[in-house]
Scaffold this active site. Structure first.
Site, PDB file in Angstrom:
ATOM      1  N   ARG A 264       0.905  -1.183  -0.172  1.00 36.72           N
ATOM      2  CA  ARG A 264      -0.088   0.055   0.076  1.00 36.72           C
ATOM      3  C   ARG A 264       0.847   1.251  -0.029  1.00 36.72           C
ATOM      4  O   ARG A 264       1.818   1.485   0.813  1.00 36.72           O
ATOM      5  CB  ARG A 264      -1.059   0.035   1.137  1.00 36.72           C
ATOM      6  CG  ARG A 264      -1.856  -1.213   1.177  1.00 36.72           C
ATOM      7  CD  ARG A 264      -2.656  -1.107   2.268  1.00 36.72           C
ATOM      8  NE  ARG A 264      -3.787  -2.233   2.429  1.00 36.72           N
ATOM      9  CZ  ARG A 264      -4.502  -2.634   3.446  1.00 36.72           C
ATOM     10  NH1 ARG A 264      -4.695  -1.780   4.347  1.00 36.72           N
ATOM     11  NH2 ARG A 264      -5.329  -3.774   3.390  1.00 36.72           N
ATOM     12  N   ARG A 279       2.424   1.075  10.246  1.00 39.99           N
ATOM     13  CA  ARG A 279       1.879   1.269   8.747  1.00 39.99           C
ATOM     14  C   ARG A 279       3.223   1.380   7.692  1.00 39.99           C
ATOM     15  O   ARG A 279       3.624   2.456   7.468  1.00 39.99           O
ATOM     16  CB  ARG A 279       1.370   2.933   8.759  1.00 39.99           C
ATOM     17  CG  ARG A 279       0.570   3.458   7.784  1.00 39.99           C
ATOM     18  CD  ARG A 279      -0.012   4.831   8.153  1.00 39.99           C
ATOM     19  NE  ARG A 279      -0.897   4.751   9.239  1.00 39.99           N
ATOM     20  CZ  ARG A 279      -2.236   4.691   9.213  1.00 39.99           C
ATOM     21  NH1 ARG A 279      -2.700   3.966   8.223  1.00 39.99           N
ATOM     22  NH2 ARG A 279      -2.652   4.708  10.366  1.00 39.99           N
ATOM     23  N   GLU A 351      -5.609  -0.945  15.773  1.00 37.85           N
ATOM     24  CA  GLU A 351      -6.264  -1.973  14.887  1.00 37.85           C
ATOM     25  C   GLU A 351      -5.234  -2.956  14.329  1.00 37.85           C
ATOM     26  O   GLU A 351      -4.372  -2.904  14.096  1.00 37.85           O
ATOM     27  CB  GLU A 351      -6.745  -1.104  13.566  1.00 37.85           C
ATOM     28  CG  GLU A 351      -7.481  -2.172  12.605  1.00 37.85           C
ATOM     29  CD  GLU A 351      -7.724  -1.508  11.480  1.00 37.85           C
ATOM     30  OE1 GLU A 351      -7.710  -2.424  10.300  1.00 37.85           O
ATOM     31  OE2 GLU A 351      -7.515  -0.376  11.083  1.00 37.85           O
ATOM     32  N   SER A 354      -9.704  -5.982  10.525  1.00 41.85           N
ATOM     33  CA  SER A 354     -11.133  -5.437  10.090  1.00 41.85           C
ATOM     34  C   SER A 354     -11.703  -6.614   9.262  1.00 41.85           C
ATOM     35  O   SER A 354     -11.340  -7.097   8.732  1.00 41.85           O
ATOM     36  CB  SER A 354     -10.934  -4.324   9.100  1.00 41.85           C
ATOM     37  OG  SER A 354     -10.512  -3.328   9.833  1.00 41.85           O
ATOM     38  N   ARG A 393       1.631  -6.410  12.586  1.00 39.76           N
ATOM     39  CA  ARG A 393       1.078  -5.648  13.774  1.00 39.76           C
ATOM     40  C   ARG A 393       0.843  -6.866  14.954  1.00 39.76           C
ATOM     41  O   ARG A 393       0.974  -6.479  16.130  1.00 39.76           O
ATOM     42  CB  ARG A 393      -0.253  -5.238  13.468  1.00 39.76           C
ATOM     43  CG  ARG A 393      -0.066  -3.711  12.506  1.00 39.76           C
ATOM     44  CD  ARG A 393      -1.507  -3.153  12.566  1.00 39.76           C
ATOM     45  NE  ARG A 393      -1.176  -1.947  11.666  1.00 39.76           N
ATOM     46  CZ  ARG A 393      -2.191  -0.890  11.398  1.00 39.76           C
ATOM     47  NH1 ARG A 393      -3.094  -0.668  12.332  1.00 39.76           N
ATOM     48  NH2 ARG A 393      -1.811   0.180  10.477  1.00 39.76           N
TER      49      ARG A 393
END
Length: 427
Positions: A264, A279, A351, A354, A393
């Site tokens: 990403r 990130r 987070e 999801s 993560r």
């Protein structure tokens, strides 16, 4: 993509529901494009009907002694050209309406709370109690450095937001992947699936990343005459598209799990989470994808989210579960649960997964269907996916929650079978 008939019949309700996402549906443009499409298709059909009548007239003139060429020229003069133009106009009108619909997000379910940002998400539960340390806990960047977590090396070969892992950290990262895959395949009934890390534009349109989120993707231009490819932002894209343009004949549900790297650009996130692995441009994820029949997707969402939670529970990592408000809900999602793991180094929940249901929104874009044995007719599938979990993560959470005063890391019991008997990572 929304069902156009459903949209026409429920225009006001859908407009109100989309406002939960902060999206203002342009009813005027929709009505204009829809009417233009209807008129263009009607005109093309009427000209085709004229052509059928003309064929009979040609036959009658030939019967009266006129040559076929003269009869056709007299009756069909200009009609074929008119039909070609009318059909082209209809195609353009159809495409214009489709382009509009492709830009409209999915409608949130009624229970999705109203809110503008992640601050308005609603907590559903908390699991586990954050550990009280007798020392000041470090974050994963400092903890991992002595054991092979190197951000300078990542920057050297690729730039910022990349990491290199070596030694014990690389093994721990791999152990997490294997542990997640084994749990989901052996305990939760998913089929392990290997997919390409490059996909075409159609695949990204099918799951809703395109056209809206092109700036978030890494595009790989191809040679002239060949279609460009994109690095996958998540395994959701290739796995969900496996059923694209097909009528699936097997029983439902279909449950697939895939481990892939994800890529990403993180456009729009400059200045956020610049330290460490939270990130990154490249990260690994174990993705859960389900295909179910209509009426089963909300129940399946609870189950899929539970499968992701099971990983956190087996690792004994404190977390909380929240339902996303409309303003934080993804473009294609109808409802999403986020799982947020406790990070002692940040003293906050972050987070880590999801889990979303999309209803038939993605399936309509992809034309992914199944044949309902009760009716014998093809029906659109309902799709779901979720991280089970984001590996990087999870590594961060393990390092920070299992740290010791001397800087060593205790290996969670669930991971020890994958760590060749290593109980503690130390110098």
């Amino acid at each position: 993509m929304l069902d156009i008939k459903y949209l026409r019949d429920n225009l006001e309700d859908i407009t109100t529901a989309l406002a939960k996402k902060g999206y203002e549906f342009d009813q005027v443009t929709f009505a204009r494009l829809d009417e233009t499409r209807k008129a263009a298709m009607g005109h093309a059909q009427s000209l085709q009907a004229e052509k059928k009548k003309a064929s009979k007239q040609i036959g009658a003139l030939i019967g009266q002694g006129m040559s076929p060429e003269d009869a056709k020229a007299q009756v069909m003069s200009g009609l074929d050209a008119d039909i070609t133009q009318a059909e082209q106009d209809a195609k353009l009108a159809e495409q214009a309406l489709r382009d509009l619909l492709m830009s409209v997000p999915n409608v949130p379910l009624a229970e999705v709370p109203v809110g503008a940002s992640e601050d308005d998400n609603v907590e559903v539960l908390k699991w586990g109690t954050p550990k009280e340390f007798a020392f000041q806990p470090q974050d994963h960047v400092d903890l991992g450095a002595p054991f092979g977590l190197n951000f300078d090396a990542g920057a050297l070969v690729a730039g910022s937001r990349f990491a290199v892992m070596s030694g014990a950290i690389a093994r721990l990262h791999r152990a997490l992947i294997q542990f997640m895959l084994d749990t989901h395949t052996l305990e939760h009934g998913y089929e392990e699936t290997y997919v390409p890390y490059l996909v075409n534009r159609q695949a990204l349109e099918g799951t809703g990343q395109l056209p809206k989120f092109e700036e978030d993707l890494f595009k790989i231009p191809q040679a002239q005459g060949e279609r460009d490819l994109y690095l996958i932002p998540t395994a959701e894209v290739p796995v969900t598209n496996l059923l694209r343009d097909a009528v699936n004949e097997t029983t439902l549900p279909i449950k697939k799990v895939a481990h892939t790297p994800c890529f990403r650009s993180e456009a729009g996130s400059y200045g956020r989470d610049t330290r460490g692995m939270i990130r990154q441009h490249q990260f690994d994820k174990v993705e859960l994808v389900q295909f179910v029949q209509a009426g089963e997707s909300e129940k399946a969402l609870e189950a899929l989210t539970g499968h992701a939670e099971a990983i956190l529970q087996k690792l004994e990592l404190p977390y909380r579960k929240v339902i996303l408000c409309g303003g934080d809900l993804g473009f294609s999602a109808a409802k999403t649960y986020d799982l947020e793991v406790w990070l002692p180094g940040q003293q906050k929940y972050r987070e880590i997964s999801s889990c979303s249901t999309f209803g038939d929104y993605q399936a309509r874009r992809m034309q992914a269907r199944w044949r309902n044995p009760e009716t014998g007719k093809p029906e659109l599938l309902h799709t779901l996916n979720g991280s089970g979990l984001a590996v990087g993560r999870t590594l961060v959470a393990v390092l920070e929650n299992y740290q010791n005063a001397d800087g060593s890391i205790t290996v969670p019991e669930a991971l020890r079978p994958y760590m060749v008997g290593l109980d503690v990572i130390s110098q």
